[in-house]
Design a protein around this motif. Structure first.
Motif, PDB file in Angstrom:
ATOM      1  N   ASN A  17       0.798  -1.244   0.000  1.00 23.46           N
ATOM      2  CA  ASN A  17       0.000   0.000   0.000  1.00 23.46           C
ATOM      3  C   ASN A  17       0.821   1.280   0.000  1.00 23.46           C
ATOM      4  OD1 ASN A  17      -2.444  -1.437   0.048  1.00 23.46           O
ATOM      5  ND2 ASN A  17      -2.350  -1.620   2.268  1.00 23.46           N
ATOM      6  N   THR A  18       2.091   1.211   0.404  1.00 24.54           N
ATOM      7  CA  THR A  18       2.898   2.431   0.505  1.00 24.54           C
ATOM      8  C   THR A  18       4.114   2.408  -0.415  1.00 24.54           C
ATOM      9  OG1 THR A  18       2.195   2.645   2.807  1.00 24.54           O
ATOM     10  CG2 THR A  18       4.089   3.960   2.123  1.00 24.54           C
ATOM     11  N   ILE A  19       4.930   1.360  -0.300  1.00 19.80           N
ATOM     12  CA  ILE A  19       6.192   1.302  -1.042  1.00 19.80           C
ATOM     13  C   ILE A  19       5.953   1.108  -2.543  1.00 19.80           C
ATOM     14  CG2 ILE A  19       8.406   0.116  -1.308  1.00 19.80           C
ATOM     15  CD1 ILE A  19       8.043   1.671   1.398  1.00 19.80           C
ATOM     16  N   LEU A  20       5.117   0.123  -2.916  1.00 22.49           N
ATOM     17  CA  LEU A  20       4.887  -0.137  -4.348  1.00 22.49           C
ATOM     18  C   LEU A  20       4.291   1.068  -5.083  1.00 22.49           C
ATOM     19  CD1 LEU A  20       3.697  -3.863  -4.508  1.00 22.49           C
ATOM     20  CD2 LEU A  20       5.932  -2.924  -5.044  1.00 22.49           C
ATOM     21  N   PRO A  21       3.265   1.754  -4.543  1.00 23.70           N
ATOM     22  CA  PRO A  21       2.750   2.927  -5.264  1.00 23.70           C
ATOM     23  C   PRO A  21       3.793   4.044  -5.438  1.00 23.70           C
ATOM     24  CG  PRO A  21       1.135   2.182  -3.662  1.00 23.70           C
ATOM     25  CD  PRO A  21       2.404   1.408  -3.404  1.00 23.70           C
ATOM     26  N   GLU A  22       4.603   4.265  -4.409  1.00 18.22           N
ATOM     27  CA  GLU A  22       5.652   5.292  -4.504  1.00 18.22           C
ATOM     28  C   GLU A  22       6.682   4.899  -5.559  1.00 18.22           C
ATOM     29  OE1 GLU A  22       7.855   8.769  -3.546  1.00 18.22           O
ATOM     30  OE2 GLU A  22       5.819   8.216  -2.959  1.00 18.22           O
ATOM     31  N   LEU A  23       7.083   3.642  -5.555  1.00 19.04           N
ATOM     32  CA  LEU A  23       8.034   3.158  -6.545  1.00 19.04           C
ATOM     33  C   LEU A  23       7.440   3.232  -7.951  1.00 19.04           C
ATOM     34  CD1 LEU A  23      10.812   1.959  -7.067  1.00 19.04           C
ATOM     35  CD2 LEU A  23       9.881  -0.291  -6.484  1.00 19.04           C
ATOM     36  N   ARG A  45       0.272  -3.219  -9.498  1.00 19.45           N
ATOM     37  CA  ARG A  45       0.800  -4.015  -8.394  1.00 19.45           C
ATOM     38  C   ARG A  45       0.299  -5.448  -8.562  1.00 19.45           C
ATOM     39  NH1 ARG A  45      -1.576  -0.775  -3.429  1.00 19.45           N
ATOM     40  NH2 ARG A  45      -3.325  -0.818  -4.852  1.00 19.45           N
ATOM     41  N   VAL A  46       1.158  -6.392  -8.225  1.00 22.36           N
ATOM     42  CA  VAL A  46       0.783  -7.804  -8.306  1.00 22.36           C
ATOM     43  C   VAL A  46       1.171  -8.517  -7.011  1.00 22.36           C
ATOM     44  CG1 VAL A  46       0.894  -7.994 -10.824  1.00 22.36           C
ATOM     45  CG2 VAL A  46       2.943  -8.382  -9.486  1.00 22.36           C
ATOM     46  N   ILE A  47       0.385  -9.550  -6.686  1.00 20.28           N
ATOM     47  CA  ILE A  47       0.655 -10.392  -5.519  1.00 20.28           C
ATOM     48  C   ILE A  47       0.649 -11.836  -5.987  1.00 20.28           C
ATOM     49  CG2 ILE A  47      -0.192 -11.191  -3.287  1.00 20.28           C
ATOM     50  CD1 ILE A  47      -1.533  -8.533  -2.909  1.00 20.28           C
ATOM     51  N   ASP A  48       1.671 -12.582  -5.601  1.00 22.05           N
ATOM     52  CA  ASP A  48       1.754 -14.001  -5.931  1.00 22.05           C
ATOM     53  C   ASP A  48       1.015 -14.788  -4.846  1.00 22.05           C
ATOM     54  OD1 ASP A  48       2.407 -16.641  -6.356  1.00 22.05           O
ATOM     55  OD2 ASP A  48       4.570 -16.340  -6.285  1.00 22.05           O
ATOM     56  N   GLN A  71       5.792 -13.399  -2.604  1.00 16.53           N
ATOM     57  CA  GLN A  71       6.250 -12.422  -3.591  1.00 16.53           C
ATOM     58  C   GLN A  71       5.140 -11.431  -3.893  1.00 16.53           C
ATOM     59  OE1 GLN A  71       9.130 -14.488  -6.697  1.00 16.53           O
ATOM     60  NE2 GLN A  71       7.128 -15.421  -6.717  1.00 16.53           N
ATOM     61  N   LEU A  72       5.559 -10.212  -4.149  1.00 15.27           N
ATOM     62  CA  LEU A  72       4.671  -9.201  -4.702  1.00 15.27           C
ATOM     63  C   LEU A  72       5.547  -8.287  -5.527  1.00 15.27           C
ATOM     64  CD1 LEU A  72       5.166  -6.515  -2.704  1.00 15.27           C
ATOM     65  CD2 LEU A  72       3.658  -7.815  -1.246  1.00 15.27           C
ATOM     66  N   GLY A  73       4.940  -7.326  -6.194  1.00 14.31           N
ATOM     67  CA  GLY A  73       5.759  -6.445  -7.011  1.00 14.31           C
ATOM     68  C   GLY A  73       4.958  -5.610  -7.975  1.00 14.31           C
TER      69      GLY A  73
END
Length: 152
Positions: A17-23, A45-48, A71-73
């Motif tokens: 919710n925080t790191i992936l959107p900023e990245l 954003r994806v979640i395995d 994993q997510l990313g």
């Protein structure tokens, strides 16, 4: 001294919710010169939810709620390369966060690591910038190889 945080619902939610959107914002800025070459693009954003934790009990659902996601990313899809004289094609690229017990590693695939962090460790702007830059360079290299392959 505080104990090192372990992977949990909260640490995974923080990443998702925080790191992936900023990245993703940093990556999107770096991609802006490339995007007009394609008809459409998606950065999501994806979640395995397939990869099971070896220590998990049989039948345990993989989810953020259970704190057992491995994993997510981010996944980028560039669709419909548009250049006169070149055959249209699509490109896809991932940036994976491989989640371990007390930390995580980030890279373009399961074998490569560009950055390692502990849960709860603060992200610096320079880390966002470096990752976005490296990932964009990797994407441009892939695009260049693809174009050279078309001209051969």
């Amino acid at each position: 001294m505080d104990a090192q945080p372990a992977r949990s619902k909260q640490t995974i939610q923080q990443l998702y919710n925080t790191i992936l959107p900023e990245l993703a914002q940093h990556i999107h800025r770096n991609l802006s010169p490339v995007l007009p070459l394609f008809h459409d693009f998606h950065l999501e954003r994806v979640i395995d939810t397939w990869t099971k934790d070896p220590a998990a009990s049989e039948g345990e659902e993989i989810s953020i709620e259970n704190g057992n996601v491995q994993q997510l990313g981010l996944r980028l899809r560039l669709e419909g390369f548009q250049k006169a004289g070149a055959e249209a094609f699509d490109l896809a690229k991932d940036l994976l966060f491989r989640l371990e017990k007390y930390g995580y590693s980030i890279g373009p695939d399961k074998q490569s690591t560009w950055l390692e962090k502990e849960y709860g460790q603060r992200w610096e702007q320079s880390e966002y910038n470096q990752l976005a830059e490296k990932w964009t360079e990797d994407l441009i290299d892939t695009l260049t190889e693809r174009l050279q392959g078309l001209s051969d």
